[in-house]
Write an enzyme that holds these catalytic residues in place. Structure first.
Site, mmCIF file in Angstrom:
data_model
loop_
_atom_site.group_PDB
_atom_site.id
_atom_site.type_symbol
_atom_site.label_atom_id
_atom_site.label_comp_id
_atom_site.label_asym_id
_atom_site.label_seq_id
_atom_site.Cartn_x
_atom_site.Cartn_y
_atom_site.Cartn_z
ATOM 1 N N LYS A 40 -1.178 16.580 23.679
ATOM 2 C CA LYS A 40 -0.334 16.121 24.768
ATOM 3 C C LYS A 40 0.538 17.246 25.325
ATOM 4 C CE LYS A 40 1.427 12.767 22.097
ATOM 5 N NZ LYS A 40 2.165 11.579 21.611
ATOM 6 N N ASP A 97 -1.164 24.555 24.887
ATOM 7 C CA ASP A 97 0.262 24.902 24.856
ATOM 8 C C ASP A 97 0.550 26.109 23.967
ATOM 9 O OD1 ASP A 97 -0.408 23.501 22.555
ATOM 10 O OD2 ASP A 97 1.469 22.385 22.444
ATOM 11 N N ASP A 100 -1.191 28.957 17.139
ATOM 12 C CA ASP A 100 -0.401 29.282 15.959
ATOM 13 C C ASP A 100 -1.336 29.959 14.953
ATOM 14 O OD1 ASP A 100 2.032 28.966 14.384
ATOM 15 O OD2 ASP A 100 1.034 27.344 13.335
ATOM 16 N N LYS A 128 1.668 32.740 18.677
ATOM 17 C CA LYS A 128 2.459 33.340 17.591
ATOM 18 C C LYS A 128 1.552 34.286 16.832
ATOM 19 C CE LYS A 128 5.219 29.200 16.710
ATOM 20 N NZ LYS A 128 5.345 28.063 15.804
ATOM 21 N N PHE A 149 9.863 27.688 15.440
ATOM 22 C CA PHE A 149 9.319 26.439 15.946
ATOM 23 C C PHE A 149 9.812 26.212 17.371
ATOM 24 C CE2 PHE A 149 8.333 22.023 16.540
ATOM 25 C CZ PHE A 149 7.035 22.010 16.049
ATOM 26 N N VAL A 150 8.855 26.116 18.292
ATOM 27 C CA VAL A 150 9.160 26.101 19.721
ATOM 28 C C VAL A 150 9.101 24.664 20.242
ATOM 29 C CG1 VAL A 150 8.465 27.046 21.948
ATOM 30 C CG2 VAL A 150 8.090 28.376 19.865
ATOM 31 N N ASP A 156 7.008 19.435 21.569
ATOM 32 C CA ASP A 156 7.910 18.496 20.910
ATOM 33 C C ASP A 156 8.149 18.851 19.447
ATOM 34 O OD1 ASP A 156 5.173 17.776 20.146
ATOM 35 O OD2 ASP A 156 6.147 16.131 19.088
ATOM 36 N N ARG A 162 10.526 17.223 24.613
ATOM 37 C CA ARG A 162 9.497 17.595 25.594
ATOM 38 C C ARG A 162 10.091 17.807 26.979
ATOM 39 N NH1 ARG A 162 4.398 16.730 23.350
ATOM 40 N NH2 ARG A 162 4.198 14.979 21.923
HETATM 41 P P1 XMP Z 1 -2.964 26.047 15.215
HETATM 42 O O1 XMP Z 1 -2.304 26.436 13.930
HETATM 43 O O2 XMP Z 1 -4.193 25.260 14.990
HETATM 44 O O3 XMP Z 1 -1.913 25.081 15.885
HETATM 45 O O4 XMP Z 1 -3.186 27.256 16.118
HETATM 46 C C1 XMP Z 1 -1.903 24.812 17.210
HETATM 47 C C2 XMP Z 1 -1.202 23.516 17.455
HETATM 48 O O5 XMP Z 1 -0.053 23.389 16.611
HETATM 49 C C3 XMP Z 1 1.039 22.930 17.332
HETATM 50 N N1 XMP Z 1 2.136 23.908 17.209
HETATM 51 C C4 XMP Z 1 3.371 23.748 17.683
HETATM 52 N N2 XMP Z 1 3.932 22.742 18.367
HETATM 53 N N3 XMP Z 1 5.966 23.940 18.439
HETATM 54 C C5 XMP Z 1 5.236 22.844 18.760
HETATM 55 O O6 XMP Z 1 5.760 21.963 19.398
HETATM 56 C C6 XMP Z 1 5.488 24.990 17.752
HETATM 57 O O7 XMP Z 1 6.193 25.976 17.487
HETATM 58 C C7 XMP Z 1 4.104 24.883 17.340
HETATM 59 N N4 XMP Z 1 3.294 25.733 16.670
HETATM 60 C C8 XMP Z 1 2.105 25.091 16.608
HETATM 61 C C9 XMP Z 1 0.589 22.755 18.768
HETATM 62 O O8 XMP Z 1 0.375 21.383 19.012
HETATM 63 C C10 XMP Z 1 -0.714 23.471 18.879
HETATM 64 O O9 XMP Z 1 -1.642 22.808 19.690
HETATM 65 MG MG MG Z 2 -1.069 21.080 21.124
#
Ligand code: XMP
Ligand code: MG
Length: 177
Positions: A40, A97, A100, A128, A149-150, A156, A162
């Site tokens: 989302k 979005d 990570d 990141k 954590f963003v 969110d 959001r």
């Molecule tokens: P991976 O580890 O699979 O994760 O690359 C990607 C998904 O993890 C969520 N994500 C975050 N959501 N703040 C958020 O709100 C953050 O700092 C964060 N880091 C990872 C996100 O949904 C992304 O699609």
């Molecule tokens: Mg996501």
């Protein structure tokens, strides 16, 4: 309640979105790309991006999750809704979005490639680099961010924040690998 700090104010975000849109526009001038946004959290980025693109394109959505309700990555990634649009032969741009560990996007890319698009590129608002576990191509990027954590601009924490117009971070939330 965690402390919310501004990382990128709205004008910096708008500039980054404008830069990304200009790059996409240059690369897809004579094409009709299919943007597949991963719900989302990408919805605010996507809304600004398509307006900055100001060109013919098609839009669809996919949905998955890797985070539970908090900040910890559960390590399990499931694609729970694929785009309904026929992907075969299309020039697809995945809109996400944040990258990570890279696990979510790489699995999603794999699933999409099996459906034989003409091309696939990725457009990511935030990444990141220090958290990466899986190499994943990011073709268009808004910002690289530190391991915080963003939230805000669609992202969110437990469904909160959001609505924030800036990209922010939560001071007292750390992420364990
Ligand atoms: P991976 O580890 O699979 O994760 O690359 C990607 C998904 O993890 C969520 N994500 C975050 N959501 N703040 C958020 O709100 C953050 O700092 C964060 N880091 C990872 C996100 O949904 C992304 O699609
Ligand atoms: Mg996501």
């Amino acid at each position: 309640m965690p402390d919310v700090k501004v990382m990128f104010p709205p004008d910096e975000v708008a500039k980054a979105v404008g830069r990304v849109a200009a790059d996409i526009k240059r690369d897809y001038r004579d094409k009709n790309p299919l943007l597949v946004a991963i719900l989302k959290s990408s919805f605010v980025f996507l809304a600004d991006l398509v307006r900055a693109l100001n060109m013919h394109l098609e839009l669809d959505f996919a949905r998955h999750f890797s985070y539970g309700r908090g900040v910890e990555n559960s390590g399990k990634v499931r694609v729970i809704q694929r785009p309904a649009t026929l992907v075969r032969g299309r020039d697809v741009i995945i809109v996400e979005d944040i990258v990570d560990t890279g696990l979510t996007l790489s699995l999603f890319l794999e699933a999409l490639r099996r459906r034989k698009p003409a091309s696939v590129k990725t457009c990511v608002l935030l990444e990141k680099p220090s958290r990466r576990k899986v190499a994943v191509p990011i073709d268009y990027l808004g910002f690289s961010v530190p391991d915080k954590f963003v939230v805000g601009y669609g992202l969110d924490y437990d469904e909160k924040f959001r609505y924030l117009p800036a990209i922010c971070w939560l001071e007292d939330k750390s992420q364990e690998p």
